[in-house]
Design a protein around this motif. Sequence first.
Motif, short mmCIF file in Angstrom:
data_model
loop_
_atom_site.label_atom_id
_atom_site.label_comp_id
_atom_site.label_asym_id
_atom_site.label_seq_id
_atom_site.Cartn_x
_atom_site.Cartn_y
_atom_site.Cartn_z
N ALA A 26 0.83 -1.21 0.00
CA ALA A 26 0.00 0.00 0.00
C ALA A 26 0.87 1.26 0.00
CB ALA A 26 -0.94 -0.01 1.20
N GLU A 27 1.93 1.27 0.79
CA GLU A 27 2.84 2.42 0.83
C GLU A 27 3.52 2.63 -0.53
OE1 GLU A 27 3.39 4.84 3.24
OE2 GLU A 27 1.57 3.90 4.01
N ALA A 28 3.94 1.55 -1.17
CA ALA A 28 4.59 1.66 -2.47
C ALA A 28 3.62 2.23 -3.51
CB ALA A 28 5.12 0.30 -2.92
N VAL A 29 2.38 1.78 -3.48
CA VAL A 29 1.37 2.30 -4.42
C VAL A 29 1.07 3.76 -4.10
CG1 VAL A 29 -1.03 2.10 -5.18
CG2 VAL A 29 0.40 0.05 -4.94
N ARG A 30 0.92 4.08 -2.81
CA ARG A 30 0.60 5.44 -2.38
C ARG A 30 1.68 6.43 -2.82
NH1 ARG A 30 -0.32 4.42 2.73
NH2 ARG A 30 -2.57 4.31 2.49
N HIS A 31 2.94 6.02 -2.77
CA HIS A 31 4.06 6.91 -3.09
C HIS A 31 4.69 6.57 -4.45
CE1 HIS A 31 3.74 8.58 0.88
NE2 HIS A 31 3.78 7.36 1.38
N TRP A 32 3.93 5.98 -5.34
CA TRP A 32 4.42 5.52 -6.63
C TRP A 32 5.01 6.66 -7.44
CZ3 TRP A 32 5.28 0.86 -8.52
CH2 TRP A 32 5.50 0.73 -9.88
#
Length: 185
Positions: A26-32
């Motif tokens: 989720a963090e990786a997608v949020r800060h993509w």
Amino acid sequence: MRAPIGDFDSAVPAPDRLDELTRPVAEAVRHWRGSVPAEQILYVDTEPEWADTAVFVEHYGRDILEQSANCVVVAGKRAGETTLAACVVLSHTRADVNGVVRRHLGARKVSFASMDTATGESGMEYGGITPVGLPGSWPVLVDAAVVDLPYVLVGSGRRRGKLLVPGKAFAELPGAVVLEGLGVA
């Protein structure tokens, strides 16, 4: 929205399904960041008991096997030091652990990481590990054939659900190295 590959009921942009993903994913997608917009990374809901590749293709379409990738965690050892890395290869191939991976990592020996290590260090569920959201210090070795596909099905960090990711996005992941011949038949 209709999924670009596979026989799924629907596909939803991953940023709209962060609650379905593990924290690191989720963090990786949020800060993509990258040339592929985060909205082009799609989430599809799937049954956890169908997560393993052979069962999965029976339920969601045989054609998806050619467009699916596995992400496996390996441990390279040299002079008492261990390096964890991820290998992303098409599902109908296997990672050349003793050849391409060993040479790239400069390791004397490479083996698959234990389930406890893979899940504990990645923060993801066994059977759902994805290259999206892995620790930034890990090399993410990606077979060139994965990058060449328009969309690739990979884990979502959990056994339930999968991500559909444009192939070229794998080359832009933190720590990504695209390697020819990583996946072998």
